[in-house]
Scaffold this motif. Structure first.
Motif, short mmCIF file in Angstrom:
data_model
loop_
_atom_site.label_atom_id
_atom_site.label_comp_id
_atom_site.label_asym_id
_atom_site.label_seq_id
_atom_site.Cartn_x
_atom_site.Cartn_y
_atom_site.Cartn_z
N ALA A 284 0.82 -1.21 0.00
CA ALA A 284 0.00 0.00 0.00
C ALA A 284 0.86 1.26 0.00
O ALA A 284 0.36 2.35 -0.31
N GLY A 285 2.14 1.12 0.33
CA GLY A 285 3.03 2.27 0.45
C GLY A 285 3.34 2.94 -0.88
O GLY A 285 3.21 2.35 -1.95
N GLN A 286 3.76 4.18 -0.80
CA GLN A 286 4.02 4.97 -2.00
C GLN A 286 5.14 4.37 -2.85
O GLN A 286 5.06 4.39 -4.08
N GLY A 287 6.16 3.81 -2.22
CA GLY A 287 7.27 3.23 -2.99
C GLY A 287 6.81 2.13 -3.92
O GLY A 287 7.14 2.12 -5.12
N TYR A 288 6.02 1.21 -3.39
CA TYR A 288 5.52 0.11 -4.22
C TYR A 288 4.53 0.63 -5.26
O TYR A 288 4.54 0.18 -6.41
N GLN A 289 3.69 1.56 -4.88
CA GLN A 289 2.73 2.12 -5.82
C GLN A 289 3.44 2.81 -6.99
O GLN A 289 3.00 2.71 -8.14
N ASP A 290 4.56 3.48 -6.71
CA ASP A 290 5.34 4.12 -7.77
C ASP A 290 5.93 3.08 -8.73
O ASP A 290 5.91 3.26 -9.94
N VAL A 291 6.46 2.00 -8.17
CA VAL A 291 7.01 0.93 -9.00
C VAL A 291 5.91 0.31 -9.86
O VAL A 291 6.11 0.07 -11.06
N ALA A 292 4.76 0.07 -9.28
CA ALA A 292 3.64 -0.52 -10.02
C ALA A 292 3.18 0.41 -11.14
O ALA A 292 2.91 -0.04 -12.27
N ALA A 293 3.12 1.70 -10.88
CA ALA A 293 2.70 2.67 -11.91
C ALA A 293 3.72 2.70 -13.04
O ALA A 293 3.34 2.75 -14.22
N ALA A 294 5.00 2.64 -12.72
CA ALA A 294 6.04 2.63 -13.75
C ALA A 294 5.96 1.35 -14.58
O ALA A 294 6.12 1.39 -15.81
N ALA A 295 5.69 0.24 -13.93
CA ALA A 295 5.56 -1.04 -14.66
C ALA A 295 4.36 -0.99 -15.60
O ALA A 295 4.44 -1.45 -16.75
N ARG A 296 3.25 -0.43 -15.14
CA ARG A 296 2.07 -0.30 -16.01
C ARG A 296 2.38 0.58 -17.21
O ARG A 296 2.00 0.27 -18.35
N ALA A 297 3.10 1.68 -16.98
CA ALA A 297 3.46 2.58 -18.08
C ALA A 297 4.36 1.86 -19.08
O ALA A 297 4.19 2.01 -20.30
N ASP A 298 5.31 1.07 -18.58
CA ASP A 298 6.18 0.30 -19.48
C ASP A 298 5.38 -0.69 -20.30
O ASP A 298 5.59 -0.84 -21.51
N LEU A 299 4.45 -1.40 -19.66
CA LEU A 299 3.62 -2.36 -20.38
C LEU A 299 2.75 -1.68 -21.43
O LEU A 299 2.59 -2.19 -22.55
N ASP A 300 2.20 -0.53 -21.09
CA ASP A 300 1.41 0.22 -22.06
C ASP A 300 2.27 0.62 -23.26
O ASP A 300 1.85 0.47 -24.41
N ARG A 301 3.48 1.09 -22.98
CA ARG A 301 4.38 1.51 -24.06
C ARG A 301 4.77 0.31 -24.93
O ARG A 301 4.73 0.38 -26.15
N LEU A 302 5.11 -0.81 -24.30
CA LEU A 302 5.53 -1.99 -25.03
C LEU A 302 4.40 -2.64 -25.82
O LEU A 302 4.63 -3.32 -26.82
N SER A 303 3.17 -2.41 -25.39
CA SER A 303 2.03 -3.05 -26.06
C SER A 303 1.51 -2.25 -27.24
O SER A 303 0.67 -2.75 -28.00
N ASN A 304 2.01 -1.04 -27.42
CA ASN A 304 1.57 -0.24 -28.58
C ASN A 304 1.90 -0.98 -29.86
O ASN A 304 3.03 -1.41 -30.07
N GLY A 305 0.90 -1.18 -30.71
CA GLY A 305 1.11 -1.82 -31.99
C GLY A 305 1.07 -3.34 -31.97
O GLY A 305 1.32 -3.98 -32.99
N VAL A 306 0.77 -3.94 -30.81
CA VAL A 306 0.68 -5.39 -30.74
C VAL A 306 -0.57 -5.84 -31.49
O VAL A 306 -1.66 -5.34 -31.25
N THR A 307 -0.37 -6.77 -32.40
CA THR A 307 -1.50 -7.27 -33.18
C THR A 307 -2.37 -8.20 -32.33
O THR A 307 -1.93 -8.70 -31.29
N GLU A 308 -3.57 -8.48 -32.81
CA GLU A 308 -4.46 -9.38 -32.09
C GLU A 308 -3.86 -10.78 -32.03
O GLU A 308 -3.95 -11.46 -31.01
N THR A 309 -3.20 -11.19 -33.11
CA THR A 309 -2.55 -12.50 -33.12
C THR A 309 -1.46 -12.59 -32.06
O THR A 309 -1.38 -13.56 -31.32
N ARG A 310 -0.63 -11.55 -32.00
CA ARG A 310 0.45 -11.55 -31.01
C ARG A 310 -0.11 -11.49 -29.59
O ARG A 310 0.42 -12.13 -28.68
N PHE A 311 -1.19 -10.72 -29.40
CA PHE A 311 -1.81 -10.65 -28.08
C PHE A 311 -2.27 -12.03 -27.63
O PHE A 311 -2.07 -12.42 -26.48
#
Length: 70
Positions: free
Chosen positions: A12-39
């Motif tokens: 629940a702490g801010q440190g973990y929440q920051d890491v989780a938010a950064a991981a979500r942003a990375d996943l969003d960035r990496l998933s740009n352009g992923v085709t339905e087949t690749r998904f």
């Protein structure tokens, strides 16, 4: 006085929440352009990884139960 209070607090702490938010942003960035087949391929890989993870922990539980029975 909950026995897992500190552990839960870490997630629940801010440190973990920051890491989780950064991981979500990375996943969003990496998933740009992923085709339905690749998904679908990635979803299948994730499902297998989850199954293997669950089986790993189950082995420990089963071994512990066997040891208690002896």
């Amino acid at each position: 006085n909950h026995p897992y209070k500190d552990w839960i607090g870490e997630y629940a702490g801010q440190g973990y929440q920051d890491v989780a938010a950064a991981a979500r942003a990375d996943l969003d960035r990496l998933s740009n352009g992923v085709t339905e087949t690749r998904f679908k391929e990635l979803a299948k890989i994730f499902a297998m990884a989850s199954k293997l993870e669950a089986n790993f922990w189950q082995m420990g539980l089963d071994t512990g139960a066997e040891a208690e029975a002896v």
